[in-house]
Design an enzyme around this catalytic site. Structure first.
Site, PDB file in Angstrom:
ATOM      1  N   LYS A  76      49.983  44.329  39.837  1.00 40.79           N
ATOM      2  CA  LYS A  76      48.156  44.265  39.886  1.00 40.79           C
ATOM      3  C   LYS A  76      47.977  44.940  38.576  1.00 40.79           C
ATOM      4  CE  LYS A  76      44.826  46.566  42.605  1.00 40.79           C
ATOM      5  NZ  LYS A  76      44.505  47.348  43.951  1.00 40.79           N
ATOM      6  N   SER A 131      41.692  45.354  47.430  1.00 41.97           N
ATOM      7  CA  SER A 131      41.449  44.872  46.334  1.00 41.97           C
ATOM      8  C   SER A 131      42.614  44.153  45.774  1.00 41.97           C
ATOM      9  CB  SER A 131      41.129  45.977  45.208  1.00 41.97           C
ATOM     10  OG  SER A 131      42.050  46.917  45.426  1.00 41.97           O
ATOM     11  N   SER A 168      44.014  48.663  50.155  1.00 40.67           N
ATOM     12  CA  SER A 168      43.881  47.669  49.227  1.00 40.67           C
ATOM     13  C   SER A 168      45.569  46.795  49.205  1.00 40.67           C
ATOM     14  CB  SER A 168      43.640  48.112  47.789  1.00 40.67           C
ATOM     15  OG  SER A 168      42.295  48.034  47.703  1.00 40.67           O
TER      16      SER A 168
HETATM   17  N1  GLN Z   1      38.293  48.285  50.494  1.00 44.69           N
HETATM   18  C1  GLN Z   1      38.503  49.681  49.934  1.00 44.69           C
HETATM   19  C2  GLN Z   1      37.207  49.870  48.957  1.00 44.69           C
HETATM   20  O1  GLN Z   1      36.775  49.252  48.643  1.00 44.69           O
HETATM   21  C3  GLN Z   1      39.811  50.027  49.578  1.00 44.69           C
HETATM   22  C4  GLN Z   1      40.000  49.743  48.059  1.00 44.69           C
HETATM   23  C5  GLN Z   1      41.363  50.131  47.778  1.00 44.69           C
HETATM   24  O2  GLN Z   1      42.362  50.423  48.578  1.00 44.69           O
HETATM   25  N2  GLN Z   1      41.915  50.343  46.325  1.00 44.69           N
HETATM   26  O3  GLN Z   1      37.316  51.040  48.291  1.00 44.69           O
END
Ligand code: GLN
Length: 476
Positions: free
Chosen positions: A78, A153, A177
């Site tokens: 990532k 994400s 994410s």
């Molecule tokens: N969807 C969650 C957020 O927007 C999770 C994001 C993540 O785990 N980095 O914060």
């Protein structure tokens, strides 16, 4: 989609030892796959020349008997994980072509075992999002249906595994994410216990939540990568010294599992996901596991609590991107203040700005007690109550996400609150600091559905075992 060449390292290594393939062949295969799937926008960069060169090195080591445990593994990372000499942008314009000056501890431990890094994956900007539409470099497309999101994400990481652009990928998980994109792409994703894997070299979003973890096509690869990355690191004071042990599958183990009453009754839960949830409960029961309904009456508080705390931490963490030390500086800046203002205004995307402002608000002197301090207390209750469930049960089971992959640019994308509610089942584990895994169990209209097991702190191996047991029910 054409079938995957390999779904686990074990198969690659057996073909390597039989001389049926070589790392150089595999490099060609994965590089071709990347070429053929560019439209998915899963990768921001493919390290083509390096991949070929590394493949020859690993082939030579295999010949000499000096290869590491990950010889033959092609890994995508990532774009928020530092890798010396490579760009790391968090899919944000503000970092632009910023080059990492050191390698994240977790990644270094894999490189030491001869993993080959194929490239860096697209993601939501600074890991903020649940659809991968918040990237400054465009949305990622779900390989099962390119009109759908891959989740976020770590959407690029999940699609890279789904579309066979690599064998495994690293993501990061703050509120879901890794697990939610795994659910949307039919892959396996684990968020380890907080502190299990060093965060040194992971660009921070919300430091008391963030964890690196793998996305894979098999439980055994998830277990191996987690094991190799885990363990104390002097560069991360929050990394844990709890000992790391290898995963030993035990298909006969019977577990005591609680399933969530509130998740089952949740009005946002789509019928197909609910059906898959009930189906799994029945299969587990039939297999001799103890399944009991358990109420966890805090479901509606979790998303607000998560967003108060993570935006607060993000507003602080992202203050370092000022146009002075890292990345892009506005060309229109004339003095210090305009450097800060213009660089940040031009560099950050809409969602990141929304979170910085929300976080700054909840931390402001007048609002601190009403929001930040209150949310800390709510977090403590969630943690204690989650741990209480796990005193009686081995796992707490719910669907990973309330729906399957949704439309790119659809209703969800237009309404931030709706998007935040996509995290309803995944935020509990990071709020409580506990590990959780998403395992694919079903498909609906060609889109995959994942189920989510949360376990006791540092009991990742138990999660792999239940993941493996559950996967065996659905093998075709
Ligand atoms: N969807 C969650 C957020 O927007 C999770 C994001 C993540 O785990 N980095 O914060």
């Amino acid at each position: 989609m054409s079938p995957k060449k390999y779904t686990s390292l074990h198969h690659i290594q057996s073909d390597l030892s039989l001389g049926k393939t070589s790392c150089v062949d595999l490099a060609d295969y994965y590089l071709n796959q990347n070429e053929a799937h560019k439209h998915l926008n899963a990768m921001l960069e493919v390290f083509t020349d390096e991949v070929r060169a590394q493949a020859s090195v690993v082939d030579r080591k295999l010949k000499n008997g000096t290869a590491g445990k990950l010889a033959g593994m092609f890994l995508a990372i990532k774009d928020n994980i530092c890798y010396t000499g490579h760009t790391v942008s968090a899919s944000s314009k503000i970092l632009g072509n910023y080059e990492a000056v050191f390698t994240a501890t977790a990644l270094q431990r894999l490189l030491d075992e001869d993993v080959i890094v194929i490239g860096r994956c697209n993601c939501d900007e600074f890991a903020m999002g649940a659809s991968n539409e918040n990237s400054a470099y465009g949305a990622v497309r779900n390989a099962a249906d390119s009109t759908k999101v891959p989740g976020g994400s770590s959407g690029g990481s999940a699609v890279a595994v789904q579309a066979d652009l690599c064998l495994a990928a690293l993501g990061s998980d703050t509120g879901g994410s890794i697990r939610q994109p795994a659910s949307f792409t039919g892959t396996i994703g684990i968020k380890p216990t907080y502190g299990r894997i060093s965060r040194n070299g992971l660009l921070a979003y919300a430091s008391s939540f963030d964890q690196i973890g793998p996305v894979t096509g098999s439980i055994e690869d998830a277990a191996l990568l987690t094991q190799l990355m885990a363990g104390v690191d002097e560069n991360d004071a929050t990394s844990s010294s709890v000992s790391v042990t290898a995963y030993q599958p035990d298909a006969n183990q019977k577990y005591k599992i609680a399933y969530s009453k509130e998740a089952m009754e949740n009005e946002g839960l789509a019928n197909d996901v609910k059906g898959a949830y009930q189906d799994l409960l029945e299969k587990l029961k039939a297999d001799g596991h103890t399944i009991e309904e358990r109420s966890f009456p805090y479901l509606e508080y979790m998303v607000p609590c998560y967003y108060v705390l993570t935006t607060a931490e993000a507003s602080s963490n992202l203050s370092r991107y000022s146009g002075m030390l890292y990345g892009q500086r506005s060309e229109k800046a004339t003095d210090i203040e305009s450097t800060f203002k213009k660089s940040r205004s031009e560099g950050f995307g809409v969602e990141v700005k929304r979170r910085i402002m929300t976080g700054t608000f909840v931390l402001s002197a007048d609002e601190y007690d009403a929001y930040y301090a209150k949310a800390q207390k709510v977090r403590r209750v969630i943690k204690q109550e989650s741990e209480k469930i796990l005193e009686t049960y081995d796992f707490f089971l719910c669907p990973t996400a309330p729906t399957t992959a949704f439309d790119i640019g659809g209703d969800m994308s237009k309404d931030p609150i709706k998007m935040y509610l996509a995290d309803i089942f995944t935020v509990q584990a990071p709020l409580a600091g506990l590990p959780a895994i998403s395992v694919p169990t079903a498909e609906s209209d060609g889109l995959s559905i994942g189920m989510h097991f949360m376990g006791r702190a540092f009991a990742e191996n138990e999660l792999f075992n239940i993941g493996s047991i559950v996967s065996s029910y659905y093998e075709k």
